[in-house]
Design an enzyme around this catalytic site. Structure first.
Site, mmCIF file in Angstrom:
data_model
loop_
_atom_site.group_PDB
_atom_site.id
_atom_site.type_symbol
_atom_site.label_atom_id
_atom_site.label_comp_id
_atom_site.label_asym_id
_atom_site.label_seq_id
_atom_site.Cartn_x
_atom_site.Cartn_y
_atom_site.Cartn_z
ATOM 1 N N ASP A 129 -0.417 4.862 6.644
ATOM 2 C CA ASP A 129 -1.797 4.121 6.431
ATOM 3 C C ASP A 129 -2.876 4.306 7.488
ATOM 4 O OD1 ASP A 129 -3.852 2.757 5.038
ATOM 5 O OD2 ASP A 129 -2.943 1.020 5.449
ATOM 6 N N ILE A 130 -3.054 5.561 7.614
ATOM 7 C CA ILE A 130 -4.280 5.804 8.589
ATOM 8 C C ILE A 130 -5.582 5.856 7.930
ATOM 9 C CG2 ILE A 130 -5.270 7.348 10.370
ATOM 10 C CD1 ILE A 130 -2.702 5.914 11.217
ATOM 11 N N GLU A 131 -6.754 5.219 8.462
ATOM 12 C CA GLU A 131 -7.948 5.213 7.654
ATOM 13 C C GLU A 131 -9.334 5.085 8.476
ATOM 14 O OE1 GLU A 131 -8.097 1.933 4.542
ATOM 15 O OE2 GLU A 131 -5.984 1.602 5.136
ATOM 16 N N GLY A 132 -10.497 5.543 7.866
ATOM 17 C CA GLY A 132 -11.366 5.515 8.728
ATOM 18 C C GLY A 132 -11.856 6.626 9.805
#
Length: 533
Positions: A129-132
């Site tokens: 869950d890597i975001e941004g």
């Protein structure tokens, strides 16, 4: 008129070619983020065995791009396994762009470390869950997932959380996720189908029906198998402080997230006006905090609410059920949720049944059961609440207009022709849309009587008006003993019956002035689609 008829014919042909048998979602996962291992286990125990996988936040990326573990509880891992469930912790950079980019620069070592953690703690896989980040990290992120898949043993899960992308954007946050490449290397993509409205946005749903459905259509349109898609459902709402005219925002409370369990407390205490927006398929609550009110906190921490008007958009058991129906409609792998412990726990009484397509408790064994399920899955009709369809309840004129507009997929209009349909009536726009497209007529003097029951002869005439050009006139005499040629709806009833659209009763009656029931309407819709085919 001809355009409306053409729409009806086209839609019914399309719908009638869709098989009734559906591949129901069988998988359900959730994130664990707020709380600790002791509270996590209590959350899981309240889910009525509706979960297969839990995903706690055990692994973070620090500002240097290094992976760090936190709060891993081996007793909790064992407890989950003892329940026959899987535990797949999620890796997160918590929207820190620098941390995410640095990790990807060192992605070989990071992927190896993840695989080692899976082995060391007997995890059942890893959820990424890597975001941004943005489109500049697109290829590196896909390669990272590939490397993780290479190193995590076969039989262990590798799954990826991806931003909802209902508009097919290749830029910004959505642009970092190459759906096709990620699907090659993962067991499934968890579509985070929420935050349609966000911190700082104007008031609106966290995830409207159209937003969520379009977020699913995008990966399907790319050729990704439905079995590799999990639909993310929000267990939180958002709150805004607004001006007196319920429009502009006036404070720092501009779309703050708030858990569903806490929303109920606020709505009850402040005696909120709560409405179900059926178009958006979301709940909206409005309330005022006065000088005399106790000022409740949004959370267990933080400052109390100020005086003023507030608007909350959120989900309840009925709207969550509608989102599960979307997963079933497209034959997805299942559903996910952010995050366990924020929900109103009453949803777990029925969640597993909804996943299996058991949507209503009052239609089992009913003569119209299959027709009701077929029409409900196509969104032509809704239930009267989250567990009841009301098959023997009389259909109202408002419900008739609402169903016809949904069946045709007509764009909603904003008008006010009927004086007896208030601006806050749940079917206001549907009624006005049906009228604008010639589907319905009022009762004269700008009256529609939306909550009045619709009779069998009225519905017969309504459908006949738009389908009669397809039917030859019957030559034989009407066989219903309770209808005469002088009756105003005689031709409509006789013709529709002759062509197998409308049916009477076993005693040779049609009962024209009897109210049509919701079950009869569902069956009628199915017969029309079969006839057009």
């Amino acid at each position: 008129m001809k355009k409306v008829f053409a729409l009806i014919v086209t839609l019914l042909i399309i719908i009638s070619t869709i098989p009734v048998d559906l591949v129901y979602a069988t998988y359900n996962m959730t994130y664990l983020y707020f709380g600790s291992s002791s509270t996590y286990l209590s959350y899981v125990n309240q889910t009525n065995n509706a979960l297969q996988t839990v995903s706690p936040n055990y692994i973070d990326v620090n500002v240097n791009g290094q992976l760090v573990t936190k709060d891993i509880d081996e007793d909790f891992i064992k407890s989950i396994h003892d329940k026959g469930m899987t535990i797949v912790p999620f890796l997160s950079n918590h929207w820190n762009k620098t941390a995410g980019k640095k990790m990807l620069e060192n992605r070989v070592a990071s992927a190896t470390q993840l695989a080692n953690l899976v082995h060391a703690y007997n995890f059942d896989g890893i959820h990424i869950d890597i975001e941004g980040l943005n489109e500049e990290s697109r290829d590196a992120f896909s390669d990272f997932v590939r490397l993780v898949r290479q190193r995590v043993p076969a039989g262990k899960e590798v799954s990826v959380a991806v931003a909802a992308n209902p508009y097919g954007s290749n830029k910004g946050w959505q642009g970092m996720y190459d759906y096709r490449e990620l699907a090659k290397y993962s067991d499934y993509l968890m579509i985070m189908a929420y935050d349609e409205s966000w911190l700082g946005s104007k008031p609106g749903p966290v995830s409207s029906k159209n937003f969520m459905e379009n977020a699913i259509k995008y990966p399907l349109g790319l050729g990704i198998s439905p079995s590799k898609i999990v639909l993310g459902i929000p267990f939180y709402g958002r709150i805004w402080k607004v001006s007196n005219n319920w429009e502009s925002m006036t404070s720092s409370i501009q779309g703050r997230g708030i858990s569903l369990d806490n929303i109920g407390t606020l709505l009850d205490y402040y005696d909120a006006d709560v409405t179900y927006d059926r178009e958006k398929n979301s709940m909206r609550g409005r309330f005022c905090v006065s000088k005399t009110h106790k000022k409740l906190n949004l959370y267990s921490w933080g400052v109390p609410l100020e005086e003023g008007n507030y608007e909350i958009w959120f989900e309840n058991d009925e709207t969550i059920k509608e989102r599960i129906k979307i997963a079933n409609k497209y034959g997805l792998k299942g559903t996910g949720s952010w995050s366990l412990g924020q929900e109103d726990t009453t949803i777990w009484q029925n969640y597993d049944d909804w996943l299996k397509g058991h949507y209503f408790k009052d239609i089992n064994g009913h003569w119209a059961e299959n027709d009701i399920l077929h029409i409900y899955q196509k969104d032509w009709m809704l239930g009267i609440n989250s567990t009841q369809f009301g098959p023997d309840v009389s259909l109202t004129r408002a419900e008739a207009a609402f169903s016809l507009v949904r069946a045709l997929g007509l764009d909603m209009v904003n008008s006010s022709y009927f004086k007896d349909v208030s601006s806050n009536h749940w079917a206001k726009r549907a009624i006005e849309t049906a009228y604008a497209n010639g589907l319905i007529h009022g009762k004269g003097n700008y009256q529609y009587a939306p909550d009045e029951k619709i009779t069998r002869e009225q519905m017969s005439q309504l459908l006949y008006n738009y389908l009669k050009s397809q039917f030859s006139q019957p030559t034989k005499v009407n066989g219903f003993c309770d209808m005469k040629q002088s009756d105003w709806a005689y031709t409509a009833v006789h013709t529709m019956n002759y062509h197998g659209i409308l049916k009477g009763f076993g005693d040779n009656t049609f009962r024209p002035r009897e109210n049509i029931t919701r079950g009869q309407m569902a069956s009628l819709f199915v017969r029309i689609s079969s006839y057009i085919q």
